[in-house]
Design a protein around this motif. Structure first.
Motif, PDB file in Angstrom:
ATOM      1  N   ASP A   8     -18.255  78.678  -7.183  1.00  0.00           N
ATOM      2  CA  ASP A   8     -19.129  79.660  -6.559  1.00  0.00           C
ATOM      3  C   ASP A   8     -18.204  80.659  -5.847  1.00  0.00           C
ATOM      4  N   LEU A   9     -18.712  81.820  -5.499  1.00  0.00           N
ATOM      5  CA  LEU A   9     -17.851  82.816  -4.830  1.00  0.00           C
ATOM      6  C   LEU A   9     -18.059  82.818  -3.312  1.00  0.00           C
ATOM      7  N   ASP A  10     -19.200  83.376  -2.896  1.00  0.00           N
ATOM      8  CA  ASP A  10     -19.457  83.540  -1.461  1.00  0.00           C
ATOM      9  C   ASP A  10     -19.517  82.197  -0.753  1.00  0.00           C
ATOM     10  N   HIS A  20     -22.977  88.742   4.454  1.00  0.00           N
ATOM     11  CA  HIS A  20     -24.342  88.775   3.932  1.00  0.00           C
ATOM     12  C   HIS A  20     -25.320  88.552   5.094  1.00  0.00           C
ATOM     13  N   LEU A  43     -30.683  81.131   2.563  1.00  0.00           N
ATOM     14  CA  LEU A  43     -30.418  82.351   1.788  1.00  0.00           C
ATOM     15  C   LEU A  43     -29.130  82.238   0.979  1.00  0.00           C
ATOM     16  N   GLY A  45     -26.499  81.515  -1.688  1.00  0.00           N
ATOM     17  CA  GLY A  45     -26.608  81.270  -3.129  1.00  0.00           C
ATOM     18  C   GLY A  45     -27.865  81.866  -3.755  1.00  0.00           C
ATOM     19  N   VAL A  46     -28.726  82.430  -2.909  1.00  0.00           N
ATOM     20  CA  VAL A  46     -29.997  82.985  -3.385  1.00  0.00           C
ATOM     21  C   VAL A  46     -29.807  84.463  -3.721  1.00  0.00           C
ATOM     22  N   ARG A  48     -30.177  88.526  -4.373  1.00  0.00           N
ATOM     23  CA  ARG A  48     -30.507  89.585  -3.410  1.00  0.00           C
ATOM     24  C   ARG A  48     -32.027  89.782  -3.323  1.00  0.00           C
ATOM     25  N   SER A 113     -21.433  82.630  -9.852  1.00  0.00           N
ATOM     26  CA  SER A 113     -21.932  83.197  -8.592  1.00  0.00           C
ATOM     27  C   SER A 113     -23.247  83.937  -8.796  1.00  0.00           C
ATOM     28  N   ALA A 114     -24.067  83.964  -7.756  1.00  0.00           N
ATOM     29  CA  ALA A 114     -25.319  84.736  -7.800  1.00  0.00           C
ATOM     30  C   ALA A 114     -25.082  86.205  -7.500  1.00  0.00           C
ATOM     31  N   SER A 115     -23.882  86.532  -7.038  1.00  0.00           N
ATOM     32  CA  SER A 115     -23.627  87.895  -6.555  1.00  0.00           C
ATOM     33  C   SER A 115     -23.417  88.910  -7.670  1.00  0.00           C
ATOM     34  N   LYS A 116     -24.001  90.081  -7.491  1.00  0.00           N
ATOM     35  CA  LYS A 116     -23.757  91.184  -8.422  1.00  0.00           C
ATOM     36  C   LYS A 116     -22.485  91.934  -8.054  1.00  0.00           C
ATOM     37  N   ASN A 117     -21.894  91.573  -6.934  1.00  0.00           N
ATOM     38  CA  ASN A 117     -20.655  92.227  -6.489  1.00  0.00           C
ATOM     39  C   ASN A 117     -19.419  91.383  -6.798  1.00  0.00           C
ATOM     40  N   LYS A 144     -30.117  80.671  -9.004  1.00  0.00           N
ATOM     41  CA  LYS A 144     -29.999  79.327  -8.424  1.00  0.00           C
ATOM     42  C   LYS A 144     -31.236  79.095  -7.543  1.00  0.00           C
TER      43      LYS A 144
HETATM   44  P1  B16 Z   1     -25.256  90.255  -3.993  1.00  0.00           P
HETATM   45  P2  B16 Z   1     -22.763  83.087  -4.354  1.00  0.00           P
HETATM   46  C1  B16 Z   1     -24.645  84.722  -3.384  1.00  0.00           C
HETATM   47  O1  B16 Z   1     -23.346  84.498  -3.870  1.00  0.00           O
HETATM   48  C2  B16 Z   1     -24.685  84.691  -1.869  1.00  0.00           C
HETATM   49  O2  B16 Z   1     -24.472  83.376  -1.399  1.00  0.00           O
HETATM   50  C3  B16 Z   1     -26.022  85.169  -1.378  1.00  0.00           C
HETATM   51  O3  B16 Z   1     -26.039  85.201   0.038  1.00  0.00           O
HETATM   52  C4  B16 Z   1     -26.286  86.570  -1.935  1.00  0.00           C
HETATM   53  O4  B16 Z   1     -27.557  87.051  -1.541  1.00  0.00           O
HETATM   54  C5  B16 Z   1     -26.203  86.515  -3.458  1.00  0.00           C
HETATM   55  O5  B16 Z   1     -24.934  86.035  -3.841  1.00  0.00           O
HETATM   56  C6  B16 Z   1     -26.406  87.878  -4.086  1.00  0.00           C
HETATM   57  O6  B16 Z   1     -25.320  88.669  -3.741  1.00  0.00           O
HETATM   58  O7  B16 Z   1     -26.203  90.887  -3.032  1.00  0.00           O
HETATM   59  O8  B16 Z   1     -23.799  90.555  -3.718  1.00  0.00           O
HETATM   60  O9  B16 Z   1     -25.630  90.489  -5.427  1.00  0.00           O
HETATM   61  O10 B16 Z   1     -22.713  82.224  -3.145  1.00  0.00           O
HETATM   62  O11 B16 Z   1     -23.668  82.578  -5.457  1.00  0.00           O
HETATM   63  O12 B16 Z   1     -21.387  83.457  -4.854  1.00  0.00           O
END
Ligand code: B16
Ligand code: MG
Length: 217
Positions: A8-10, A20, A43, A45-46, A48, A113-117, A144
């Motif tokens: 996972d990233l964040d 976040h 929140l 892993g959840v 955006r 990761s769930a993040s788009k960044n 997730k």
């Molecule tokens: P973004 P992970 C998740 O990353 C974060 O834990 C979660 O807080 C965030 O809302 C989600 O990514 C979306 O991120 O806004 O950057 O697209 O923990 O799955 O790496």
């Protein structure tokens, strides 16, 4: 059989989880309510979109589609400005040692990761090229705790789910790993991540002998 690792990233590789939280908290405050650290655990892993739905629900707010889209953009801009200037020094303690071990021992690893960044963040941490595969919020249709993100990662690694190990800091992510039939290693608080197969406070608490054990037969 070959094993693989999914990170996972964040909250696992980098401590963006707190940014976040700060960005979501500011958004809630601007709408006239507050969110707690305890709520923030839900929140992690959840995605955006689901995070914003949840926060509006906590605050008892219903807003138009246009306002919703605007808040999503505002939150992301705020978040990105908080993490700008991130570099290699922001890798969480102990992570580099584990990545080096895996690379040296030819154990492939992917991001999940769930993040788009995620991609730009990995680039600023200078570890983008080390990943065999990257699966993030742009690649999945189900967030997730759905196992999709980890199952795509296992496919890209060409390693069966039961031979994959997942490092996660979130309740949603640990559940996703379990549903994917993978070994889950929780990074964080024991009382929050109790569903994980193993739990460590952070990577400095993990011995390379432990890594060796879980990535070999
Ligand atoms: P973004 P992970 C998740 O990353 C974060 O834990 C979660 O807080 C965030 O809302 C989600 O990514 C979306 O991120 O806004 O950057 O697209 O923990 O799955 O790496
Ligand atoms: Mg996380």
């Amino acid at each position: 059989e070959q094993r693989g690792v999914i990170f996972d990233l964040d909250g696992v590789i980098v401590d963006t989880a707190k940014f976040h939280f700060l960005a979501w908290r500011k958004l809630a405050n601007d709408l006239g309510f507050d969110i707690t650290l305890e709520q923030n655990e839900q929140l992690k892993g959840v995605s955006r979109i689901h995070s914003l739905e949840q926060i509006l629900n906590w605050g008892g707010k219903s807003i138009s589609k246009e306002e919703f889209d605007r808040l999503m953009i505002t939150k992301n801009e705020d978040y990105l400005s908080r993490i700008s200037g991130m570099s290699e020094k922001d890798l969480l303690p102990g992570v580099k040692k584990v990545l080096d071990y895996l690379t040296e021992n030819n154990i492939p690893y992917s991001l999940g990761s769930a993040s788009k960044n995620a991609r730009p963040i990995l680039k600023s941490l200078n570890i983008y090229d080390r990943f065999e595969a990257i699966v993030d919020g742009n690649d999945v249709s189900k967030a997730k705790p759905d196992p999709e993100v980890f199952l795509i990662a296992s496919e890209k690694l060409k390693i069966k789910p039961e031979n994959c190990v997942v490092f996660e800091d979130s309740v949603a992510g640990v559940e996703a790993a379990k549903r994917a039939n993978m070994l889950s290693i929780g990074i964080g608080q024991e009382d929050v991540l109790r569903e994980a197969d193993h739990i460590f406070a952070d990577f400095t608490q993990i011995e390379l002998e432990f890594i060796e054990k879980i990535v070999t037969n």
